[in-house]
Design an enzyme around this catalytic site. Structure first.
Site, mmCIF file in Angstrom:
data_model
loop_
_atom_site.group_PDB
_atom_site.id
_atom_site.type_symbol
_atom_site.label_atom_id
_atom_site.label_comp_id
_atom_site.label_asym_id
_atom_site.label_seq_id
_atom_site.Cartn_x
_atom_site.Cartn_y
_atom_site.Cartn_z
ATOM 1 N N GLU A 87 24.022 -1.259 -33.014
ATOM 2 C CA GLU A 87 25.146 -1.238 -32.055
ATOM 3 C C GLU A 87 24.665 -1.419 -30.617
ATOM 4 O OE1 GLU A 87 28.429 -1.105 -32.056
ATOM 5 O OE2 GLU A 87 28.750 -1.015 -34.217
HETATM 6 C C1 LIG Z 1 19.873 -0.130 -40.595
HETATM 7 C C2 LIG Z 1 20.523 -1.167 -39.761
HETATM 8 C C3 LIG Z 1 21.873 -1.409 -39.899
HETATM 9 C C4 LIG Z 1 22.473 -2.441 -39.176
HETATM 10 N N1 LIG Z 1 23.780 -2.748 -39.419
HETATM 11 C C5 LIG Z 1 24.289 -3.893 -38.878
HETATM 12 C C6 LIG Z 1 25.578 -4.374 -39.273
HETATM 13 O O1 LIG Z 1 26.271 -3.761 -40.083
HETATM 14 N N2 LIG Z 1 26.020 -5.535 -38.743
HETATM 15 C C7 LIG Z 1 25.289 -6.249 -37.840
HETATM 16 O O2 LIG Z 1 25.749 -7.285 -37.400
HETATM 17 N N3 LIG Z 1 24.055 -5.816 -37.441
HETATM 18 C C8 LIG Z 1 23.550 -4.659 -37.944
HETATM 19 N N4 LIG Z 1 22.303 -4.224 -37.568
HETATM 20 C C9 LIG Z 1 21.530 -5.048 -36.652
HETATM 21 C C10 LIG Z 1 21.275 -4.404 -35.310
HETATM 22 O O3 LIG Z 1 22.429 -4.385 -34.547
HETATM 23 C C11 LIG Z 1 20.103 -5.161 -34.670
HETATM 24 O O4 LIG Z 1 18.927 -4.754 -35.357
HETATM 25 C C12 LIG Z 1 19.990 -4.917 -33.196
HETATM 26 O O5 LIG Z 1 21.055 -5.513 -32.523
HETATM 27 C C13 LIG Z 1 18.675 -5.449 -32.617
HETATM 28 O O6 LIG Z 1 18.440 -6.772 -33.006
HETATM 29 P P1 LIG Z 1 17.008 -7.182 -33.613
HETATM 30 O O7 LIG Z 1 16.723 -6.255 -34.734
HETATM 31 O O8 LIG Z 1 17.019 -8.609 -33.882
HETATM 32 O O9 LIG Z 1 15.990 -6.829 -32.463
HETATM 33 P P2 LIG Z 1 15.680 -7.727 -31.164
HETATM 34 O O10 LIG Z 1 16.946 -8.179 -30.563
HETATM 35 O O11 LIG Z 1 14.662 -8.730 -31.515
HETATM 36 O O12 LIG Z 1 15.037 -6.634 -30.208
HETATM 37 C C14 LIG Z 1 13.689 -6.150 -30.362
HETATM 38 C C15 LIG Z 1 13.344 -5.322 -29.120
HETATM 39 O O13 LIG Z 1 13.402 -6.163 -27.955
HETATM 40 C C16 LIG Z 1 14.312 -5.633 -26.999
HETATM 41 N N5 LIG Z 1 15.054 -6.716 -26.362
HETATM 42 C C17 LIG Z 1 15.676 -7.741 -26.963
HETATM 43 N N6 LIG Z 1 16.282 -8.509 -26.050
HETATM 44 C C18 LIG Z 1 16.049 -7.961 -24.851
HETATM 45 C C19 LIG Z 1 16.422 -8.278 -23.519
HETATM 46 N N7 LIG Z 1 17.196 -9.332 -23.246
HETATM 47 N N8 LIG Z 1 15.982 -7.474 -22.526
HETATM 48 C C20 LIG Z 1 15.233 -6.391 -22.786
HETATM 49 N N9 LIG Z 1 14.865 -6.027 -24.030
HETATM 50 C C21 LIG Z 1 15.263 -6.802 -25.052
HETATM 51 C C22 LIG Z 1 15.250 -4.734 -27.767
HETATM 52 O O14 LIG Z 1 15.804 -3.711 -26.945
HETATM 53 C C23 LIG Z 1 14.338 -4.181 -28.866
HETATM 54 O O15 LIG Z 1 13.652 -3.049 -28.392
HETATM 55 C C24 LIG Z 1 21.710 -3.166 -38.246
HETATM 56 C C25 LIG Z 1 20.358 -2.875 -38.066
HETATM 57 C C26 LIG Z 1 19.757 -1.904 -38.821
HETATM 58 C C27 LIG Z 1 18.283 -1.653 -38.640
#
Ligand SMILES: Cc1cc2nc3c(=O)[nH]c(=O)nc-3n(C[C@H](O)[C@H](O)[C@H](O)COP(=O)(O)OP(=O)(O)OC[C@H]3O[C@@H](n4cnc5c(N)ncnc54)[C@H](O)[C@@H]3O)c2cc1C
Length: 608
Positions: free
Chosen positions: A458
Site C-alpha cells: 500500500e
Molecule cells: C505480501 C504482499 C502483498 C501485496 N499485495 C498486493 C496486492 O494485493 N495488490 C497489488 O497490486 N500489490 C500488492 N503488493 C505489492 C506492493 O504494493 C509492492 O511490493 C510495493 O508497492 C513495492 O513495490 P516493489 O515490491 O516493486 O518494490 P520497489 O518499488 O522496487 O521498491 C523497492 C525499494 O525502493 C524504494 N523506492 C522505489 N521507488 C522509489 C522512489 N521513487 N524514491 C525513493 N525510493 C523508492 C522503495 O521505497 C523500496 O524501499 C503486495 C506486496 C506484498 C509483499
C-alpha cells in the site's frame, strides 16, 4: 487492560461516536446497536480466528497445479465473517447493509486483526466492491459489488507487476477492444487483457465461488502506443469465471492463470500470487486474452483506485496496530508470570530471596509501556481518521471539506506510523520474552513477521514519506497543514488549563512549531531533491508530533472522565511516556530535514 475496554473508551468517551446517530444516515443506530456489532465481531474473532492463527502460519496455502488449498479453519472463519454482515456493514439498507458508521466498522474490524490478521476478513473484498459502488455502472454494482458484499464472491486489487511496484506509471499490462461490438456489452466496454500481475493478495483460492479482479492496464492508441505516465492507466473488472448480467456463472473460465504462489515471511494465511492475464491457458469465447470490463473512463484507472486509498490505508494502519496490540497483550501476560532475577537493594542482590516476576524490573516496564504507548496511541489515531471519513461523508459541507483535507494530510501517517512503531512494539514483545520470544513456541515472532509487511505494501515507507512532504503538506497552499495545526493548538489550549498536562502542552507546541519551520526549511531552495532527500526522517518527526497530539487529547478525555482507577492511570502514564521518551526524538530527525542534509543523497554509488 483489554482491547475491548480500549475501544470502548476511545469510541465512546473520547470520540463520542454514539452521537453519530444524530446524523440522518445513522438515525436508526444507538449505543446498543454499536455494542451489538462490537460484541459479535469480538465473539467471532475469539472463536473462529484467534485459535487458528498459528495453524494458518504453518499450513501455508498449497498449489497442486490446479487448485490452491487453504486450511478448513480459513473457510470457516471467512464464512462466519461474511454471515455476520460485516462485508457490507457500511452500505445502504437497500444494498443489504447496516448503514453503520465507518468509525464503528473500523473498530469492529480491529478484533479480527488482533485475533488473526493473516486469516483475513474482508478488507480487499469490501474495498473492491466499494470502488465499484463509487465508479461502476448500475449493472456493474448489481452484478459484481452486490455479490461481493454478500460474500458469494471475493475481490482483489491488481496494481503491481514484476517490474512496476512503486512506479505504477510503468505497468505493462495491455487492454485491447474485444471485437467490433466491444462497447455494447451490458457489463461495460469489453476488452481483452494481457500481462502479469505480481504480489496479488487472495488472487487464487477456493474460498468463494468466484474472484473479481480489479486490474490496472493501459489501452494502446490506434498507433499501438500507450500514453506514458499514470494518465494512460485504465481500470478493468476481470472475473476469474465469466458471469452473465444476472450474476450467474456462465460456465466459462476467464483467461486468468495462477503462475505461482509467493512464499512469504509472514501473513502466510493469505495467498499471494503471480497471475498471468491473457497468456492463453484458457480460451473464453474460443480465444486467449482475459476478458475485462472497463470501469469509469479510459485513463482514469488510478484515479478510481485512489478513491479507495484513504480507507485502505486506514485499514493497513489498523492491521499494523492490532498486530502490535496482540504482541503487547502476549508480552504483558508473559511478564506477569515469568520469575527471573532479584531486586537490586542497597547492598546488592540477596540470593536468599525468591525471584521476582520480570514485570517488576524497570526495564521490562519500559518495554511494556513503550508498546502500550505505540499501540493504544495508534489505535486512537486510526479511529480518529475513521471518524474523519464519517465526517467527510455525512458532515455539513464545510466540516466535510475540512475532514477531507485533514485526511489527505493524516493518511500517510495513519498508514506508516503504526507500520513502523507497532512493528517496533512487536520487536519489544519478543525482547520481553527473552529467548522464548525467538522461538515458535510463543506467538510474538509471528506477529513481528506478519507486521513486517505493512511498511512495504500500500505504498512503501519511502513513498508515503515523499507523498507527505512532497505533496500533502503543500497542497491547497498548505491549508491541510494549517487545519491540522489548528486542531493541535486547540488541544494545547485545553491542556494548558490543567497543571498535570501543561508541560506536555508546551512540549507539543514546541514540536509543532519545529515541524512547521522544518517544512519551510526543507523547501527553502524549491528544489525537490533537496527537500525530499530526508523525507522519511520528516515522516517520523511528523508522525511522532501527531501521536503526541493524539495522546494529549486522549489524556484530556481520561481526566474529564474523572476516573483515577488503574486503567486511567495506565493511559496517563502511556501519554507521559510518549512525551518523555518519544517526542524528544524529533529534534534529531528534523535536523537533517531543515539543513537539507545530503549525506545519503550525494554519496556516489561506488563509495558504498
Ligand atoms: C505480501 C504482499 C502483498 C501485496 N499485495 C498486493 C496486492 O494485493 N495488490 C497489488 O497490486 N500489490 C500488492 N503488493 C505489492 C506492493 O504494493 C509492492 O511490493 C510495493 O508497492 C513495492 O513495490 P516493489 O515490491 O516493486 O518494490 P520497489 O518499488 O522496487 O521498491 C523497492 C525499494 O525502493 C524504494 N523506492 C522505489 N521507488 C522509489 C522512489 N521513487 N524514491 C525513493 N525510493 C523508492 C522503495 O521505497 C523500496 O524501499 C503486495 C506486496 C506484498 C509483499
Amino acid at each position: 487492560m483489554s482491547l475491548r475496554s480500549s475501544i470502548d473508551f476511545l469510541l465512546f468517551q473520547w470520540l463520542q461516536a454514539d452521537n453519530l446517530n444524530q446524523r440522518e444516515r445513522f438515525a436508526d443506530h444507538s449505543r446498543d446497536t454499536f455494542d451489538a456489532v462490537l460484541d459479535t465481531s469480538e465473539r467471532i474473532a475469539r472463536e473462529k480466528y484467534a485459535p487458528f492463527n498459528r495453524l494458518v502460519d504453518t499450513q501455508e496455502p498449497h498449489f497442486d497445479g490446479d487448485k490452491v488449498t487453504l486450511p478448513q479453519a480459513t473457510h470457516d472463519a471467512q464464512k462466519a465473517y461474511a454471515e455476520s454482515g460485516m462485508l457490507s456493514a457500511a452500505q445502504d439498507y437497500d444494498w443489504g447493509g447496516m448503514q453503520l458508521p465507518y468509525t464503528v466498522e473500523s473498530a469492529a474490524n480491529a478484533f479480527f486483526g488482533c485475533a488473526s490478521v493473516s486469516i483475513g476478513s474482508g478488507m480487499l473484498t469490501t474495498g473492491n466492491a466499494n470502488l465499484l459502488m463509487a465508479h461502476g455502472t448500475e449493472l456493474q454494482k448489481q452484478v459484481f459489488a452486490k455479490n461481493e458484499f454478500a460474500g458469494r464472491w471475493s475481490g482483489t486489487m491488481c496494481l503491481s507487476e514484476p517490474q512496476a511496484g512503486s512506479s505504477l506509471s510503468d505497468v505493462a499490462t495491455r487492454a485491447v477492444p474485444d471485437g467490433a461490438g466491444f462497447e455494447a456489452d451490458p457489463l461495460g466496454p469489453r476488452y481483452r487483457l494481457k500481462g502479469n500481475k505480481m504480489w496479488i493478495s487472495a488472487g487464487e483460492h477456493e474460498l468463494t465461488e468466484n474472484i473479481i479482479h480489479l486490474v490496472l492496464a493501459k489501452i494502446p492508441g490506434p498507433d499501438g502506443k500507450t500514453i506514458p505516465g499514470v494518465k494512460g492507466i485504465s481500470l478493468f473488472i476481470v472475473p476469474k469465471k465469466l458471469v452473465d448480467t444476472e450474476g450467474r456463472l456462465t460456465g466459462e473460465r476467464n483467461d486468468v492463470a495462477l503462475a505461482g504462489l509467493n512464499h512469504k515471511l509472514g501473513w502466510r494465511g493469505t495467498t499471494n500470487t503471480l497471475l498471468n492475464f491473457g497468456e492463453g491457458k484458457f480460451q473464453p469465447g474460443g480465444q486467449g486474452g482475459a476478458v475485462g470490463y472497463l470501469v469509469g473512463r479510459p485513463g482514469e484507472g488510478l484515479k478510481c483506485m485512489f478513491h479507495m486509498m484513504n480507507e485502505a490505508r486506514i485499514g493497513v494502519g489498523m492491521a499494523a496496530t492490532m498486530l502490535g496490540m496482540a504482541g503487547y497483550l502476549a508480552s504483558l501476560d508473559y511478564a506477569r508470570n515469568r520469575p527471573q532475577g532479584r531486586p537490586m537493594g542497597v547492598g546488592g542482590k540477596d540470593a536468599a530471596q525468591p525471584q521476582i516476576r520480570i514485570i517488576e524490573h524497570a526495564d521490562v516496564k519500559r518495554m511494556l509501556l513503550a508498546q502500550k504507548s505505540y499501540c493504544e496511541g495508534a489505535l486512537a489515531l486510526e479511529l480518529y481518521c475513521a471518524r474523519l471519513v464519517d465526517e467527510q461523508h455525512t458532515g455539513a459541507p464545510e466540516a466535510a471539506d475540512d475532514a477531507r483535507l485533514l485526511l489527505e494530510v493524516l493518511t500517510p501517517i495513519a498508514k506508516s506510523w503504526p507500520s513502523e512503531w507497532c512493528l517496533e512494539a512487536n520487536s519489544l514483545a519478543i525482547q520481553v520474552h527473552g529467548g522464548y520470544g525467538y522461538t515458535r513456541d510463543f506467538p510474538v515472532e509471528q506477529y513481528w513477521r506478519d507486521n513486517r509487511l505493512n511498511m512495504i505494501h500500500e505504498g512503501t515507507h519511502g513513498i508515503q514519506a515523499m507523498d507527505l512532504l512532497g505533496r500533502k503538506v503543500l497542497m491547497e497552499n498548505g491549508r491541510g497543514l494549517q487545519l491540522l495545526a489548528a486542531r493541535i493548538n486547540s488541544t494545547i489550549e485545553r491542556a494548558l488549563q490543567q497543571p498535570e498536562l501543561a508541560g506536555h502542552a508546551n512540549a507539543l507546541a514546541a514540536a509543532l512549531q519545529h515541524v512547521g519551520a522544518a517544512t519551510k526549511a526543507a523547501w527553502a531552495t524549491g528544489v525537490p531533491t533537496d527537500a525530499l532527500a530526508n523525507a522519511v526522517p520528516y515522516l517520523q518527526a511528523f508522525g511522532h508530533t501527531v501521536l503526541a497530539w493524539i495522546w494529549l487529547d486522549v489524556a484530556l478525555a481520561v481526566r474529564a472522565s474523572g476516573s483515577s482507577d488503574a486503567t486511567a492511570q495506565g493511559r496517563l502514564a502511556a501519554a507521559r511516556f510518549f512525551f518523555h521518551y518519544e517526542l524528544p526524538k524529533i529534534g534529531a530527525w528534523l535536523r537533517v530535514v531543515e539543513t537539507r542534509d545530503q549525506t545519503c543523497a550525494e554519496l556516489p554509488e561506488d563509495a558504498f
